[in-house]
Design an enzyme around this catalytic site. Structure first.
Site, short mmCIF file in Angstrom:
data_model
loop_
_atom_site.label_atom_id
_atom_site.label_comp_id
_atom_site.label_asym_id
_atom_site.label_seq_id
_atom_site.Cartn_x
_atom_site.Cartn_y
_atom_site.Cartn_z
N ASN A 1 0.69 -1.35 -0.03
CA ASN A 1 -0.01 -0.03 -0.10
C ASN A 1 0.87 1.09 -0.03
OD1 ASN A 1 -2.53 1.31 -0.15
ND2 ASN A 1 -2.40 1.62 2.28
N SER B 1 -5.39 1.92 17.48
CA SER B 1 -6.43 2.91 16.72
C SER B 1 -7.55 3.07 17.85
CB SER B 1 -6.96 2.01 15.55
OG SER B 1 -8.08 2.94 14.94
N TYR C 1 -11.41 -5.25 11.29
CA TYR C 1 -10.33 -4.68 11.56
C TYR C 1 -9.98 -4.06 13.04
CZ TYR C 1 -7.40 -0.21 11.68
OH TYR C 1 -6.20 0.80 11.87
N LYS D 1 -6.84 -5.13 15.90
CA LYS D 1 -6.11 -4.18 16.57
C LYS D 1 -6.28 -4.69 18.08
CE LYS D 1 -4.43 -1.57 13.65
NZ LYS D 1 -3.09 -1.55 13.34
N TYR E 1 -4.28 5.82 17.83
CA TYR E 1 -4.41 6.90 17.05
C TYR E 1 -5.86 7.42 16.96
CZ TYR E 1 0.09 5.02 15.30
OH TYR E 1 1.10 4.26 14.94
N ARG F 1 -14.99 14.29 15.13
CA ARG F 1 -13.84 13.34 15.40
C ARG F 1 -12.74 14.34 15.87
NH1 ARG F 1 -17.36 10.37 14.58
NH2 ARG F 1 -17.49 8.81 12.93
N ASP G 1 -20.91 4.19 11.90
CA ASP G 1 -20.36 5.64 12.30
C ASP G 1 -20.95 5.89 13.77
OD1 ASP G 1 -18.72 5.84 10.20
OD2 ASP G 1 -19.71 7.30 9.35
P1 NAD Z 1 -0.57 2.85 5.23
O1 NAD Z 1 -1.22 1.58 4.43
O2 NAD Z 1 -0.39 3.95 4.49
O3 NAD Z 1 0.85 2.06 5.84
C1 NAD Z 1 0.92 0.78 6.12
C2 NAD Z 1 2.27 0.27 5.48
O4 NAD Z 1 2.29 -1.01 5.97
C3 NAD Z 1 2.40 0.42 3.81
O5 NAD Z 1 3.30 0.81 3.30
C4 NAD Z 1 2.06 -1.30 3.35
O6 NAD Z 1 2.52 -1.22 2.17
C5 NAD Z 1 2.67 -1.77 4.36
N1 NAD Z 1 2.22 -3.25 4.99
C6 NAD Z 1 1.08 -3.66 5.00
N2 NAD Z 1 1.18 -5.09 5.33
C7 NAD Z 1 2.51 -5.45 5.14
C8 NAD Z 1 3.20 -6.81 5.47
N3 NAD Z 1 2.52 -7.80 5.73
N4 NAD Z 1 4.66 -6.60 5.39
C9 NAD Z 1 5.27 -5.46 5.20
N5 NAD Z 1 4.73 -4.15 4.84
C10 NAD Z 1 3.19 -4.31 5.14
O7 NAD Z 1 -1.18 2.88 6.59
P2 NAD Z 1 -1.32 4.23 7.56
O8 NAD Z 1 -2.15 5.05 7.54
O9 NAD Z 1 0.23 4.73 7.64
O10 NAD Z 1 -1.14 3.34 9.04
C11 NAD Z 1 -0.20 2.74 9.66
C12 NAD Z 1 -0.73 1.86 10.85
O11 NAD Z 1 -1.66 2.82 11.59
C13 NAD Z 1 -1.67 0.98 10.50
O12 NAD Z 1 -1.36 -0.35 11.45
C14 NAD Z 1 -2.99 1.29 10.77
O13 NAD Z 1 -3.97 0.13 10.98
C15 NAD Z 1 -2.81 2.08 11.79
N6 NAD Z 1 -3.79 3.13 11.98
C16 NAD Z 1 -3.96 4.13 11.07
C17 NAD Z 1 -5.04 5.33 11.26
C18 NAD Z 1 -5.43 6.07 9.94
O14 NAD Z 1 -6.38 6.56 9.96
N7 NAD Z 1 -4.41 6.22 8.99
C19 NAD Z 1 -5.50 5.09 12.07
C20 NAD Z 1 -5.31 4.39 13.51
C21 NAD Z 1 -4.44 3.52 13.13
C1 WQD Z 2 -14.55 10.80 9.53
C2 WQD Z 2 -16.04 11.57 9.74
C3 WQD Z 2 -17.90 10.22 8.54
C4 WQD Z 2 -16.06 10.23 4.56
C5 WQD Z 2 -11.51 5.84 10.32
C6 WQD Z 2 -11.60 4.35 10.95
C7 WQD Z 2 -10.76 4.26 12.04
C8 WQD Z 2 -9.50 4.98 11.89
C9 WQD Z 2 -9.53 6.26 11.22
C10 WQD Z 2 -7.73 3.39 11.25
C11 WQD Z 2 -17.05 10.52 10.05
C12 WQD Z 2 -17.69 11.54 7.94
C13 WQD Z 2 -16.50 10.40 5.91
C14 WQD Z 2 -17.08 11.01 3.47
C15 WQD Z 2 -18.10 11.67 5.26
N1 WQD Z 2 -8.52 4.24 10.95
N2 WQD Z 2 -17.50 11.21 6.27
N3 WQD Z 2 -18.07 11.39 4.12
O1 WQD Z 2 -14.41 6.91 10.35
O2 WQD Z 2 -13.73 8.46 12.05
O3 WQD Z 2 -12.53 6.60 11.06
O4 WQD Z 2 -10.53 6.24 10.05
O5 WQD Z 2 -7.56 2.87 12.70
O6 WQD Z 2 -10.52 3.14 12.19
O7 WQD Z 2 -12.98 4.02 11.03
O8 WQD Z 2 -13.01 8.32 9.86
O9 WQD Z 2 -12.27 10.07 7.78
O10 WQD Z 2 -13.83 7.78 7.41
O11 WQD Z 2 -14.77 9.73 8.68
O12 WQD Z 2 -19.19 12.58 5.73
O13 WQD Z 2 -16.97 10.81 2.41
O14 WQD Z 2 -16.30 11.99 8.19
O15 WQD Z 2 -19.04 9.89 8.64
O16 WQD Z 2 -18.13 11.22 10.60
P1 WQD Z 2 -13.58 7.41 10.99
P2 WQD Z 2 -13.47 8.90 8.35
#
Ligand code: NAD
Ligand code: WQD
Length: 339
Positions: A35, A124, A148, A152, A176, A230, A296
């Site tokens: 990704n 998360s 998902y 976690k 996060y 949020r 949501d």
């Molecule tokens: P991202 O997809 O941009 O980064 C994840 C990276 O991991 C990617 O570069 C992907 O290629 C790599 N990857 C996936 N599976 C792999 C594997 N088996 N081996 C090696 N590499 C692998 O995601 P991000 O937004 O940077 O998120 C990073 C972490 O934070 C994730 O664990 C995600 O669940 C967590 N997280 C993200 C958010 C968010 O909203 N972005 C919120 C809460 C938690």
């Molecule tokens: C934010 C707000 C939507 C898109 C998700 C994952 C969570 C974490 C972060 C990894 C909400 C609204 C969204 C759109 C909208 N990821 N919305 N129109 O749902 O808080 O969290 O990302 O751990 O696990 O669930 O984030 O950015 O999707 O939504 O109105 O096209 O925006 O309803 O209120 P969310 P989000």
């Protein structure tokens, strides 16, 4: 310090690598690029003037990972690698459980074998799921609503058990809230595949003309304007939270298991974000009000006091800066990292 960063070419990982390199840490990235893109490494080098070591590998590949652990003497692991799309996890639970659980298992096996004392795990706020108690504290019970989120939660429980049985290992699960924004250089940022699920990348793609209109999912929530609230956190603040956690484990050997929120403690609605983004970008964001998105919740924001107390860390960057930096990244890179 020698730090292994899994998923280090991804969105949050790349920003964290920049902050680690900027303060002189030695970084080894392992990513399978499922990704992300390898040109992220050059962008990181342009920002920092230093090149992190990079190994293209799947974290679940025990043999390849063992070779990495044998080559470097790691002090800590920061584990970002994983699959993160909620909707996809409902459709493909097997993929999510395998990728998100097996990778942590491999890392912990190798940490034990090579005496690596600390892991910082990307958890998360999704583990809190359907809670209605805000601000959310870390002792709130798990109420995850999708596969998902459950991966976690299970990772957190797994790490608790490991730490209890192996006092030489400590684990910090960073929960996060909603990361948005990008590095101020505009060189690295979030580059989702396909149509974005998350709000900010959707807005930036409407602003650039790639998508026509934003759907606002529900305007009948019990919030100040009816749209979901949020805790949006700038990805650079979030990255710095990892450095603060690294410092904590460095100063508190055998610190056990900790779960810590990384958020601002402030909630903004969907329309707050749309209006702030429009103002700073000068772009109109056409939107339509639609049904609520299943799963949501109305309001979600952190109590960030534990991170402040333990790590002396708090966020510095406000919503305006988050929008400015998201827009700079999107407008300088209309096709993301794709060349
Ligand atoms: P991202 O997809 O941009 O980064 C994840 C990276 O991991 C990617 O570069 C992907 O290629 C790599 N990857 C996936 N599976 C792999 C594997 N088996 N081996 C090696 N590499 C692998 O995601 P991000 O937004 O940077 O998120 C990073 C972490 O934070 C994730 O664990 C995600 O669940 C967590 N997280 C993200 C958010 C968010 O909203 N972005 C919120 C809460 C938690
Ligand atoms: C934010 C707000 C939507 C898109 C998700 C994952 C969570 C974490 C972060 C990894 C909400 C609204 C969204 C759109 C909208 N990821 N919305 N129109 O749902 O808080 O969290 O990302 O751990 O696990 O669930 O984030 O950015 O999707 O939504 O109105 O096209 O925006 O309803 O209120 P969310 P989000």
């Amino acid at each position: 310090m020698n730090i292994l960063v899994t998923g280090g070419t991804g969105y949050i990982g790349s920003h964290t690598v920049v902050e680690l390199l900027n303060r002189g840490e030695q970084v080894v990235i392992v990513d399978n690029l499922s990704n992300s893109y390898d040109n992220v490494i050059d962008r990181i080098e342009s920002i920092c003037g230093r090149h992190p070591d990079f190994v293209k590998a799947d974290v679940r590949d025990f043999k390849k990972m063992e070779a990495v652990f044998a080559q470097y003497d790691f002090d800590a692991v920061i584990h970002f690698a994983g699959s993160k799309a909620v909707g996809e996890s409902v459709a493909k639970p097997l993929l999510y459980y395998r990728n998100n659980l097996e990778s942590t298992w491999v890392l912990v096996e190798l940490m034990k074998k090579y005496n690596v004392p600390s892991i910082i795990f990307s958890s998360s706020a999704t583990v809190y799921g359907e809670t209605d108690l805000v601000p959310i504290k870390e002792d709130t019970e798990y109420r995850c609503t999708n596969p998902y989120g459950r991966t976690k939660m299970i990772n957190e429980l797994f790490l608790q058990d490991i730490v209890a049985a192996h006092p030489g290992i400590s684990a910090i699960c960073l929960r996060y809230f909603n990361p948005i924004g990008a590095h101020a250089s505009g060189l690295i940022g979030e580059d989702p595949q396909g149509i974005p699920n998350n709000l900010m990348p959707y807005i930036t793609q409407v602003a650039i003309g790639k998508l026509k209109m934003l759907s606002v999912f529900g305007n009948d929530y019990p919030t100040h304007d009816g749209t979901g609230v949020r805790d949006y956190i700038h990805v650079v603040d979030l990255a710095k939270g990892h450095l603060a956690a690294v410092d904590y484990v460095r100063q508190n050997q055998a610190s056990g298991f900790l779960a810590v929120n990384l958020g601002t403690g402030r909630g903004y609605s969907v329309l707050d974000l749309v209006h702030t983004f429009s103002r700073v970008s000068g772009k109109d964001i056409p939107y339509q009000l639609t049904e609520r998105r299943p799963g949501d919740i109305a309001t979600c924001y952190a109590d960030p006091s534990k991170a402040k107390e333990l790590f002396c860390w708090e966020t510095k960057l406000d919503l305006q800066k988050m929008c400015e930096d998201s827009w700079r990244w999107q407008s300088k890179n209309p096709t993301g990292y794709k060349r």
